[in-house]
Design a protein around this motif. Structure first.
Motif, mmCIF file in Angstrom:
data_model
loop_
_atom_site.group_PDB
_atom_site.id
_atom_site.type_symbol
_atom_site.label_atom_id
_atom_site.label_comp_id
_atom_site.label_asym_id
_atom_site.label_seq_id
_atom_site.Cartn_x
_atom_site.Cartn_y
_atom_site.Cartn_z
ATOM 1 N N UNK A 62 30.741 88.703 41.750
ATOM 2 C CA UNK A 62 30.189 89.177 42.829
ATOM 3 C C UNK A 62 30.658 88.743 44.215
ATOM 4 N N UNK A 63 31.516 87.919 44.434
ATOM 5 C CA UNK A 63 31.892 87.687 45.784
ATOM 6 C C UNK A 63 32.782 88.675 46.506
ATOM 7 N N UNK A 64 32.401 88.869 47.442
ATOM 8 C CA UNK A 64 32.845 90.246 48.297
ATOM 9 C C UNK A 64 34.220 89.740 48.820
ATOM 10 N N UNK A 65 35.150 90.642 48.834
ATOM 11 C CA UNK A 65 36.673 90.544 49.288
ATOM 12 C C UNK A 65 37.598 89.694 48.473
ATOM 13 N N UNK A 66 37.015 88.947 47.564
ATOM 14 C CA UNK A 66 38.165 88.396 46.422
ATOM 15 C C UNK A 66 38.190 88.880 45.087
ATOM 16 N N UNK A 67 39.194 88.705 44.395
ATOM 17 C CA UNK A 67 39.172 88.898 42.875
ATOM 18 C C UNK A 67 39.731 87.825 42.264
ATOM 19 N N UNK A 68 39.094 87.118 41.348
ATOM 20 C CA UNK A 68 39.750 85.908 40.765
ATOM 21 C C UNK A 68 40.703 86.444 39.743
ATOM 22 N N UNK A 69 41.913 85.584 39.665
ATOM 23 C CA UNK A 69 42.799 86.015 38.678
ATOM 24 C C UNK A 69 42.879 84.926 37.683
ATOM 25 N N UNK A 70 44.022 84.128 37.092
ATOM 26 C CA UNK A 70 44.202 83.375 36.157
ATOM 27 C C UNK A 70 43.722 81.923 36.780
ATOM 28 N N UNK A 71 42.980 81.248 35.680
ATOM 29 C CA UNK A 71 42.373 80.150 35.741
ATOM 30 C C UNK A 71 42.842 78.997 34.849
ATOM 31 N N UNK A 72 43.261 77.704 35.248
ATOM 32 C CA UNK A 72 43.734 76.744 34.437
ATOM 33 C C UNK A 72 42.849 75.320 34.915
ATOM 34 N N UNK A 73 42.371 74.715 34.017
ATOM 35 C CA UNK A 73 41.886 73.306 34.110
ATOM 36 C C UNK A 73 42.545 72.318 33.307
ATOM 37 N N UNK A 74 42.783 71.307 33.992
ATOM 38 C CA UNK A 74 43.509 70.052 33.233
ATOM 39 C C UNK A 74 43.070 68.626 34.081
ATOM 40 N N UNK A 75 43.554 67.731 33.581
ATOM 41 C CA UNK A 75 43.521 66.556 34.150
ATOM 42 C C UNK A 75 44.105 66.595 35.596
ATOM 43 N N UNK A 76 43.231 65.711 36.570
ATOM 44 C CA UNK A 76 43.916 65.562 37.875
ATOM 45 C C UNK A 76 45.068 64.670 37.933
ATOM 46 N N UNK A 77 44.888 63.624 37.224
ATOM 47 C CA UNK A 77 45.717 62.491 37.180
ATOM 48 C C UNK A 77 45.516 61.944 35.467
ATOM 49 N N UNK A 78 46.694 62.406 34.880
ATOM 50 C CA UNK A 78 46.667 61.743 33.401
ATOM 51 C C UNK A 78 46.494 60.362 33.393
ATOM 52 N N UNK A 79 46.910 59.659 34.412
ATOM 53 C CA UNK A 79 46.493 58.137 34.508
ATOM 54 C C UNK A 79 45.200 57.556 34.581
ATOM 55 N N UNK A 80 44.293 58.554 35.347
ATOM 56 C CA UNK A 80 43.123 58.032 35.402
ATOM 57 C C UNK A 80 41.938 58.845 34.579
ATOM 58 N N UNK A 81 41.897 58.094 33.429
ATOM 59 C CA UNK A 81 41.024 58.542 32.422
ATOM 60 C C UNK A 81 40.477 57.717 31.773
ATOM 61 N N UNK A 82 39.630 57.775 30.960
ATOM 62 C CA UNK A 82 38.672 56.836 30.074
ATOM 63 C C UNK A 82 38.577 57.048 28.590
ATOM 64 N N UNK A 83 38.335 55.973 27.801
ATOM 65 C CA UNK A 83 38.098 56.163 26.302
ATOM 66 C C UNK A 83 36.668 56.860 26.106
ATOM 67 N N UNK A 84 36.591 57.995 25.313
ATOM 68 C CA UNK A 84 35.509 58.393 25.208
ATOM 69 C C UNK A 84 34.780 57.541 24.229
ATOM 70 N N UNK A 85 33.226 57.577 24.183
ATOM 71 C CA UNK A 85 32.666 56.608 23.425
ATOM 72 C C UNK A 85 32.595 57.076 22.015
ATOM 73 N N UNK A 86 33.036 57.992 21.897
ATOM 74 C CA UNK A 86 33.156 58.500 20.352
ATOM 75 C C UNK A 86 34.556 59.332 19.921
ATOM 76 N N UNK A 87 35.101 59.552 18.724
ATOM 77 C CA UNK A 87 36.084 60.097 18.515
ATOM 78 C C UNK A 87 36.181 61.465 19.194
ATOM 79 N N UNK A 88 37.280 61.806 19.876
ATOM 80 C CA UNK A 88 37.335 63.108 20.396
ATOM 81 C C UNK A 88 37.965 64.192 19.245
ATOM 82 N N UNK A 89 37.439 65.481 19.593
ATOM 83 C CA UNK A 89 37.879 66.626 18.562
ATOM 84 C C UNK A 89 39.756 66.493 18.775
ATOM 85 N N UNK A 90 40.337 66.950 17.759
ATOM 86 C CA UNK A 90 41.744 67.067 17.750
ATOM 87 C C UNK A 90 42.358 67.755 18.837
ATOM 88 N N UNK A 91 43.128 67.002 19.802
ATOM 89 C CA UNK A 91 44.069 67.334 20.838
ATOM 90 C C UNK A 91 43.011 67.596 22.177
#
Length: 268
Positions: free
Chosen positions: A46-75
């Motif tokens: 509902x934002x006036x005057x703009x139309x959102x297109x493709x969106x991608x989300x990923x790590x900002x810096x692959x070197x700036x990560x932490x180990x999760x407290x539990x095993x993560x899902x595959x990949x």
């Protein structure tokens, strides 16, 4: 084909996109990128005057990560700051930098406050100028075509009892035995407020709860049993908060007190 490649290919075919960390390393929760994109699209529709297109989300810096407290899902991506990149179209009713600022603020708020993603950067690219306000129109890609609907990738669902509390679990879709650990964990997850249903994109054999025995890793004395639970969340609830509650409920539902990872595959 390696096991990692096989898992990645299956995940892509199911249409989940990347598995994004929800919250921080202590939260043990992930969100399917497709669910995030759909939520962000609704938030900005509902934002006036703009139309959102493709969106991608990923790590900002692959070197700036932490180990999760539990095993993560595959990949799944490890916990860390995230970068959101998006394309958009806009009218000439205001300067493009102003339109971009409004869209950036809306995307940032929806991602962080609405979902619980640790988005620290939002990069935008203008792909077209519009002759009129696009409100009410379907989003278009950069080449002017309208995207086809993406598969939900649920592969089967266990529905809650019809109210927002998720009560009245139904362990029927897979013919599961109500006395099994998987069934008890599923019932506990469904009873958490905000859980719309259980899904089974990665669970295998059409089941939303995967229980695995963990071998000794030579470090901390963690429980050997680990559970991965897949859920869809009601849109009125914050996915990261629901996932935290599901982790607690599933852990307490089983005598082994397993570690628990939660994957949110949809925000209904």
């Amino acid at each position: 084909m390696t096991a990692e490649r096989w898992t990645r290919d299956v995940r892509q075919r199911l249409g989940l996109g990347r598995l994004l960390p929800l919250g921080g390393p202590l939260d043990g929760a992930w969100l399917a990128e497709t669910a995030a994109r759909e939520f962000l699209g609704r938030a900005c529709a509902d934002l006036p005057g703009v139309l959102l297109g493709g969106v991608r989300i990923g790590l900002a810096d692959p070197a700036d990560t932490a180990e999760p407290v539990v095993p993560a899902p595959p990949s799944a991506l490890p916990p860390g700051p995230l970068r959101l990149t998006a394309e958009f179209s806009a009218t000439a009713a205001e300067p493009l930098p102003a339109a971009a600022d409004r869209l950036r603020a809306a995307l940032s708020a929806a991602a962080t406050e609405g979902l619980g993603l640790a988005v620290t950067q939002v990069d935008l690219r203008v792909v077209a100028l519009l002759d009129e306000d696009p409100r009410g129109a379907e989003p278009e890609s950069a080449d002017g075509t309208r995207p086809a609907a993406e598969p939900a990738g649920d592969g089967g669902a266990w529905a809650a009892g019809g109210d927002d509390t998720g009560g009245g679990a139904a362990w029927a879709a897979g013919g599961g035995d109500a006395g099994t650990d998987e069934a008890r964990a599923a019932a506990a997850a469904l009873a958490v407020p905000g859980v719309a249903r259980l899904t089974s994109s990665l669970g295998g054999l059409g089941r939303p709860v995967a229980l695995v025995e963990r071998g000794h890793d030579g470090t901390a004395a963690l429980p050997r049993l680990h559970a991965r639970v897949e859920i869809a969340v009601h849109a009125g609830h914050r996915p990261v908060d629901v996932a935290r509650a599901v982790r607690t409920a599933v852990t307490q539902s089983l005598p082994e007190r397993p570690t628990v990872a939660v994957l949110v595959t949809a925000v209904d």
